[in-house]
Design an enzyme around this catalytic site. Structure first.
Site, PDB file in Angstrom:
ATOM      1  N   GLY A 105       0.019  -5.489   0.253  1.00 44.23           N
ATOM      2  CA  GLY A 105      -1.173  -5.413  -0.584  1.00 44.23           C
ATOM      3  C   GLY A 105      -0.954  -5.955  -1.978  1.00 44.23           C
ATOM      4  O   GLY A 105      -1.910  -6.373  -2.641  1.00 44.23           O
ATOM      5  N   GLU A 110       3.306  -6.556   6.849  1.00 47.05           N
ATOM      6  CA  GLU A 110       2.539  -5.540   7.571  1.00 47.05           C
ATOM      7  C   GLU A 110       2.821  -5.517   9.073  1.00 47.05           C
ATOM      8  O   GLU A 110       2.789  -4.450   9.710  1.00 47.05           O
ATOM      9  CB  GLU A 110       1.038  -5.748   7.344  1.00 47.05           C
ATOM     10  CG  GLU A 110       0.543  -5.393   5.950  1.00 47.05           C
ATOM     11  CD  GLU A 110       0.621  -6.542   4.963  1.00 47.05           C
ATOM     12  OE1 GLU A 110      -0.042  -6.468   3.919  1.00 47.05           O
ATOM     13  OE2 GLU A 110       1.347  -7.522   5.238  1.00 47.05           O
ATOM     14  N   GLU A 148      -1.594  -9.589  -1.660  1.00 46.06           N
ATOM     15  CA  GLU A 148      -3.030  -9.777  -1.467  1.00 46.06           C
ATOM     16  C   GLU A 148      -3.785  -9.589  -2.780  1.00 46.06           C
ATOM     17  O   GLU A 148      -4.763 -10.287  -3.051  1.00 46.06           O
ATOM     18  CB  GLU A 148      -3.540  -8.804  -0.405  1.00 46.06           C
ATOM     19  CG  GLU A 148      -3.022  -9.144   0.991  1.00 46.06           C
ATOM     20  CD  GLU A 148      -3.495  -8.169   2.045  1.00 46.06           C
ATOM     21  OE1 GLU A 148      -4.257  -8.586   2.928  1.00 46.06           O
ATOM     22  OE2 GLU A 148      -3.102  -6.984   1.974  1.00 46.06           O
ATOM     23  N   ALA A 199       0.833  -1.195   0.000  1.00 47.20           N
ATOM     24  CA  ALA A 199       0.000   0.000   0.000  1.00 47.20           C
ATOM     25  C   ALA A 199       0.871   1.249   0.000  1.00 47.20           C
ATOM     26  O   ALA A 199       2.076   1.196   0.247  1.00 47.20           O
ATOM     27  CB  ALA A 199      -0.913  -0.009   1.223  1.00 47.20           C
TER      28      ALA A 199
END
Length: 256
Positions: A109, A132, A112, A64
């Site tokens: 991310g 994370e 993901e 992110a």
């Protein structure tokens, strides 16, 4: 039309490329444009398979956009947080086959996002991981749900608890990726072309049967499979496929 992604069509395959240098991070703008692109591609009758990749060779997506986190902590951007969450759902539920080509580092991310795709193919010299926890966070884009279903609870917890990255070879061994592409995008396009020869009527029902069925008890999953199997016999493509087999020729599917 798009500022941080690119969309290209080759025959019946679409290539969606994230272009947010230097590391293709998942900003609000990237998430919004991906949602828009996949919504348009869902309605494109000439697209059977979609490849998702990143621009350059550094990163598929390196997580992110951390620069947006302070505003998120202040609760100033609920719409942007919602859009980032939506992109994973949009891609996971997209009714056509999707292939993530991990051309560079795939972290947070980015992993993901790759897990939301149906198939993952990677370049050789890359790192994958969910780091994370090192920021006091945890995977919030589906990682805690999709990764354990893919590789098992214990190994998934290890990767998320430690935040460690793994190599493409390790990811292949664990089953996170389907294959390592020796010829890069050329290998990915070959797989997309092989998938694209088939009827979208069949492909989308395979995807629905697997995605929805795996969340149900086996009896309910089998009932769903039977329902979808009955439906496919009502399509024009199944008539073409059977007729082509009888006539010993390749079928020409209309995806109807």
């Amino acid at each position: 039309m798009y500022t941080v992604i690119e969309v290209e069509k080759l025959a019946n395959t679409a290539i969606v490329t994230i272009d947010n240098p230097p590391m293709n991070v998942l900003s609000h703008q990237v998430a919004a444009e991906l949602c828009e692109a996949f919504a348009e591609l869902e309605q494109s009758d000439d697209v059977v398979c979609v490849i998702l990749t990143g621009k350059g060779e550094k990163a598929f997506m390196a997580g992110a956009d951390i620069k947006e986190f302070p505003q998120m902590m202040e609760g100033a951007q609920p719409e942007q947080s919602s859009k980032k969450g939506e992109v994973f759902r949009v891609i996971n539920s997209f009714p056509k086959p999707t292939i993530a080509y991990l051309n560079g580092h795939t972290l947070g991310g980015g992993l993901e996002l790759a897990l939301a795709c149906d198939i993952r193919i990677s370049a050789n010299e890359i790192q994958l991981g969910l780091p994370e926890v090192k920021l006091g966070l945890f995977p919030g884009g589906g990682g805690t749900q999709r990764l354990p279903r893919l590789i098992g609870e214990a190994k998934a917890k290890e990767l998320m608890f430690t935040g460690n990255s793994i190599t493409a070879e390790e990811a292949l061994h664990l089953g996170i990726i389907n294959k390592i592409a020796d010829q890069g995008m050329e290998d990915v396009l070959k797989m997309a072309a092989k998938i694209g020869r088939h009827s979208l009527q069949s492909l989308r029902r395979i995807k629905e049967a697997v995605n929805v069925g795996q969340e149900k008890p086996i009896d309910e999953g089998l009932a769903l499979e039977a329902k979808l199997f009955k439906e496919v016999f009502e399509t024009e493509d199944v008539k073409e496929g059977i007729q082509a087999f009888i006539e010993k020729r390749h079928p020409v599917f209309s995806h109807r």
